[in-house]
Design an enzyme around this catalytic site. Structure first.
Site, PDB file in Angstrom:
ATOM      1  N   LYS A  53       0.840  -1.202   0.000  1.00 29.54           N
ATOM      2  CA  LYS A  53       0.000   0.000   0.000  1.00 29.54           C
ATOM      3  C   LYS A  53       0.878   1.257   0.000  1.00 29.54           C
ATOM      4  O   LYS A  53       0.639   2.206  -0.748  1.00 29.54           O
ATOM      5  CB  LYS A  53      -0.940  -0.009   1.221  1.00 29.54           C
ATOM      6  CG  LYS A  53      -2.063  -1.026   1.080  1.00 29.54           C
ATOM      7  CD  LYS A  53      -2.871  -1.251   2.363  1.00 29.54           C
ATOM      8  CE  LYS A  53      -3.887  -2.372   2.131  1.00 29.54           C
ATOM      9  NZ  LYS A  53      -4.699  -2.702   3.309  1.00 29.54           N
ATOM     10  N   GLN A  97      -4.720  -1.400   9.511  1.00 27.78           N
ATOM     11  CA  GLN A  97      -4.658  -2.726   8.896  1.00 27.78           C
ATOM     12  C   GLN A  97      -5.291  -3.767   9.829  1.00 27.78           C
ATOM     13  O   GLN A  97      -4.998  -3.796  11.027  1.00 27.78           O
ATOM     14  CB  GLN A  97      -3.186  -3.076   8.583  1.00 27.78           C
ATOM     15  CG  GLN A  97      -3.005  -4.355   7.801  1.00 27.78           C
ATOM     16  CD  GLN A  97      -3.596  -4.312   6.383  1.00 27.78           C
ATOM     17  OE1 GLN A  97      -3.669  -3.254   5.767  1.00 27.78           O
ATOM     18  NE2 GLN A  97      -4.035  -5.451   5.885  1.00 27.78           N
ATOM     19  N   ASP A 120     -10.970   3.116   3.800  1.00 28.03           N
ATOM     20  CA  ASP A 120     -11.240   1.674   3.712  1.00 28.03           C
ATOM     21  C   ASP A 120     -12.750   1.411   3.601  1.00 28.03           C
ATOM     22  O   ASP A 120     -13.164   0.318   3.223  1.00 28.03           O
ATOM     23  CB  ASP A 120     -10.726   0.962   4.977  1.00 28.03           C
ATOM     24  CG  ASP A 120      -9.499   0.098   4.718  1.00 28.03           C
ATOM     25  OD1 ASP A 120      -9.306  -0.319   3.568  1.00 28.03           O
ATOM     26  OD2 ASP A 120      -8.758  -0.156   5.683  1.00 28.03           O
TER      27      ASP A 120
HETATM   28  N1  GUN Z   1      -7.075  -6.761   6.031  1.00 24.19           N
HETATM   29  C1  GUN Z   1      -7.412  -7.513   4.954  1.00 24.19           C
HETATM   30  N2  GUN Z   1      -7.917  -6.723   3.972  1.00 24.19           N
HETATM   31  C2  GUN Z   1      -7.895  -5.465   4.436  1.00 24.19           C
HETATM   32  C3  GUN Z   1      -8.276  -4.209   3.881  1.00 24.19           C
HETATM   33  O1  GUN Z   1      -8.768  -4.095   2.755  1.00 24.19           O
HETATM   34  N3  GUN Z   1      -8.080  -3.138   4.691  1.00 24.19           N
HETATM   35  C4  GUN Z   1      -7.582  -3.250   5.941  1.00 24.19           C
HETATM   36  N4  GUN Z   1      -7.449  -2.132   6.649  1.00 24.19           N
HETATM   37  N5  GUN Z   1      -7.216  -4.375   6.487  1.00 24.19           N
HETATM   38  C5  GUN Z   1      -7.379  -5.479   5.731  1.00 24.19           C
END
Ligand code: GUN
Length: 291
Positions: A53, A97, A120
């Protein structure tokens, strides 16, 4: 005839090129899009996702801030950081996350993020807005899937769509988006009786279960569009260590009309949509600051 491959890397490259142009224009106006990422604990998969990311941000001209906490971090410290980032006008997106360590109240953490910075799309208000068809940040993975379906001009209105998995991150918002697009949606899960009955009548089949190669060719309707959201690392056998999806690609591609690969399918699109949401948030912030 083997299925058409829906290339998430190629589609991402195109979208990220457009994004970089938008990010540069915003930066020229004094508002460089900025994403803050919070990572708690040492889960190796989460560390890889966060690294990707951050790298995606950098390439698109988006500023990224990374805050790392140990596995035994105090929830108050993380909530304090979120409050600080909420109040900082130079930060346009905040991402925590998941999963968080067990002693965290995940819901409380997600609710602490300002709705306007919830890139998100996990805050209950954004989820509610999405369910009502109001403007909202849409969770990145299902939003990326919708972009992939759009890229192949998949007919959605009246289509039978089957989503396997009912998570807040993928399954539920995926079902909402497909419903909004006019599909007739069935959500299957671990308690579903006769899963194959459902999958075999799906024009669009989305697999988000977290079980390697779970969906096999005999479960797929001939000509169906198969979207594989899974990212699993094989534990043993000759391919140990390699990534694979929730779909048995080799058998499914012989039956499907179109299919996404793993890697190079939904994964890069998830990050692309996160970058899209961050740039949109920065555009809104700039517009707001100008009244
Ligand atoms: N863990 C697995 N997929 C995601 C996501 O799309 N965003 C976040 N913040 N955590 C995750």
């Amino acid at each position: 005839m083997p299925a058409r491959i829906i290339d998430g890397n190629a589609l991402s490259a195109k979208l990220r090129g457009e994004l970089a142009t938008k990010a540069a224009a915003l930066t020229a106006q004094g508002t460089q899009p900025c994403l803050a990422v919070i990572l708690v604990g040492g889960d190796p998969a989460s560390a890889v996702y966060v690294r990707n990311k951050v790298a995606g941000c950098e390439k698109a001209g988006i500023k990224s801030l990374k805050f790392e906490y140990p596995q035994d971090a105090a929830p108050a410290d993380v909530l304090g950081k979120i409050a600080e980032l909420n109040a900082d006008p130079s930060v346009h997106g905040i991402l925590v996350q998941l999963p968080l360590p067990k002693h965290f109240d995940e819901k409380a953490v997600l609710e602490a993020i300002k709705v306007e910075k919830d890139v998100d799309g996990f805050h209950a208000e954004n989820v509610g807005r999405l369910s009502q068809g109001q403007e909202a940040f849409i969770p990145c993975t299902p939003n990326g899937v919708m972009e992939m379906l759009k890229s192949i001009e998949a007919p959605l209105r009246g289509a039978e769509a089957v989503v396997i998995g009912r998570s807040n991150i993928v399954g539920k918002p995926m079902a909402m988006l497909l419903t909004a697009a006019g599909a007739t949606v069935t959500v299957c899960h671990s308690g579903t009786r006769d899963l194959n009955f459902h999958t075999r009548r799906a024009d669009i089949l989305v697999a988000a279960i977290g079980k390697p190669k779970f969906v096999t060719g005999d479960m797929v309707k001939p000509g169906a569009i198969v979207i594989d959201v899974g990212i699993n690392r094989l534990q043993d056998g000759p391919d140990a260590g390699k990534l694979c999806g929730d779909v048995d690609f080799d058998s499914a591609k012989e039956v499907a009309g179109a299919i996404t690969p793993v890697p190079g399918g939904v994964g890069p699109m998830t990050i692309t949509m996160l970058l899209v949401n961050t740039v949109v948030s920065a555009e809104r912030a700039l517009a707001k600051s100008r009244g």
